[in-house]
Design an enzyme around this catalytic site. Sequence first.
Site, PDB file in Angstrom:
ATOM      1  N   GLU A  43       7.006  30.706  74.351  1.00  0.00           N
ATOM      2  CA  GLU A  43       6.065  31.886  73.473  1.00  0.00           C
ATOM      3  C   GLU A  43       5.333  30.963  72.300  1.00  0.00           C
ATOM      4  O   GLU A  43       6.099  30.493  71.543  1.00  0.00           O
ATOM      5  CB  GLU A  43       6.985  33.043  72.953  1.00  0.00           C
ATOM      6  N   SER A  91       1.911  36.640  70.598  1.00  0.00           N
ATOM      7  CA  SER A  91       2.218  37.877  71.373  1.00  0.00           C
ATOM      8  C   SER A  91       1.084  38.993  70.508  1.00  0.00           C
ATOM      9  O   SER A  91       0.645  38.795  69.747  1.00  0.00           O
ATOM     10  CB  SER A  91       3.700  38.283  70.968  1.00  0.00           C
ATOM     11  N   ARG A 141      11.946  26.318  66.274  1.00  0.00           N
ATOM     12  CA  ARG A 141      12.554  27.569  65.643  1.00  0.00           C
ATOM     13  C   ARG A 141      13.119  27.412  64.331  1.00  0.00           C
ATOM     14  O   ARG A 141      14.006  26.546  64.024  1.00  0.00           O
ATOM     15  CB  ARG A 141      13.706  27.885  66.671  1.00  0.00           C
ATOM     16  N   ARG A 173       5.109  26.133  65.992  1.00  0.00           N
ATOM     17  CA  ARG A 173       5.049  26.055  67.570  1.00  0.00           C
ATOM     18  C   ARG A 173       3.925  25.690  68.079  1.00  0.00           C
ATOM     19  O   ARG A 173       3.759  24.858  69.137  1.00  0.00           O
ATOM     20  CB  ARG A 173       5.292  27.472  68.112  1.00  0.00           C
ATOM     21  N   ARG A 221      12.406  33.983  58.542  1.00  0.00           N
ATOM     22  CA  ARG A 221      13.237  34.647  59.315  1.00  0.00           C
ATOM     23  C   ARG A 221      14.566  33.866  59.438  1.00  0.00           C
ATOM     24  O   ARG A 221      14.591  32.703  59.466  1.00  0.00           O
ATOM     25  CB  ARG A 221      12.732  34.473  60.904  1.00  0.00           C
TER      26      ARG A 221
END
Length: 425
Positions: free
Chosen positions: A348, A351, A276, A388, A261
């Site tokens: 987060e 999800s 991140r 994460r 990403r």
Amino acid sequence: MIDLRLLREDPDRVRASQRARGEDVALVDSLLSADERRRSSGVRFDELRSEQKSLGKLIPKATPDERAELLKKAEQLKTDVKTAEAEQNEADEETKRLLLQLGNLVHPDVPVGGEEDFVVLETHGTIRDFAAEGFEPKDHLELGEALGAIDVERGAKVSGSRFYYLTGVGALLELALVNAAIAQATEAGFTPMLTPALVRPRAMEGTGFLGQAAENVYHLEKDDYYLVGTSEVPLAAYHMDEILDADKLPMRYAGFSPCFRREAGTYGKDTRGIFRVHQFDKVEMFSYVAPEDAENEHRRLLEWEKQWLSGLELPFQVIDVASGDLGASASRKFDCEAWIPTQGKYRELTSASNCDGFQARRLSVRMRDGKKVQPLATLNGTLCAVPRTIVAILENHQLADGSVRVPELLRPYLGGREVLEPISK
């Protein structure tokens, strides 16, 4: 993409969905107009072709005088047919182009608003009181460096910012997480999959990642391949252009893949450590189900995620993501956010998204139930985004001496190790 019949029958619902997403409402009227042109030009083309065929049957039977007039008319019809066909193709392409820009219809129960307008549905676990335990918690990077588990300095040297190495127990911890996650998914009935990290444009576009999310996608222009940001993409495209038997549904896959990403628009945000990053590994759940079972499957995915985080002994909350924070393909999304002690807030970790028939229509994945063939529904749920999850484990399970307690769930995958100790010890 959404069903065009629904757009025609209830355009106000589609306008309301666009408004809730914070997207262009005028797109709905542009699409309606293009669809009307597409249908009317199609009717016009069919009429002209029918007239052309009828005329073709008359010419051989006509007298010499009549034939000359008919041939003249046939020549004009030939021109008119070509013009009508061109208009039909142009309107069809315009309709498809606009339809691909339209996000999925937002579920009526989704809270309306932006990123901060989510609704907390549940809270699990107990947040540790480090002050009562007599020490100040260290952040994951300080802990990871002391454990010999994380090296961001050399990651930046080799690849630039937001890259890292997992070393020693850090690498072992990733492998333990992946194996444990795959074991849970397999026990739940998912077929484990190792998926491609490079996909063709249709797969990326079909899953909805070349719209609002395009800025975060890596594109290899020379070869026209995309690096996936999640194995959701190759898993959704796995049955592209296929018709699945309804009695074989649900079909569930657990994909493990590297993810890439660009993290565009996050300059200066979460720059410390590995929360991140540009490249990471992830275990993703993906389901193909009948449309009427989509909402129940969405809840099932959430339950599997809650089982996973509870097994890691992490305090977390479940939120109903607000409409303006939904991806283009999701009608509704639940996030599980773990408590990060040094940030003093939930972040987060997983999800679960219900995409209804949105991706299936774009990728032409259908189901056959008797004689009826129709798009099915697709859903996806992150089980373990590795970096994460490592952040949450290190910070929540740290001890006063800088060591980290290993959750019982992971111990069999770490040779029975109960504590990760600083290498200086």
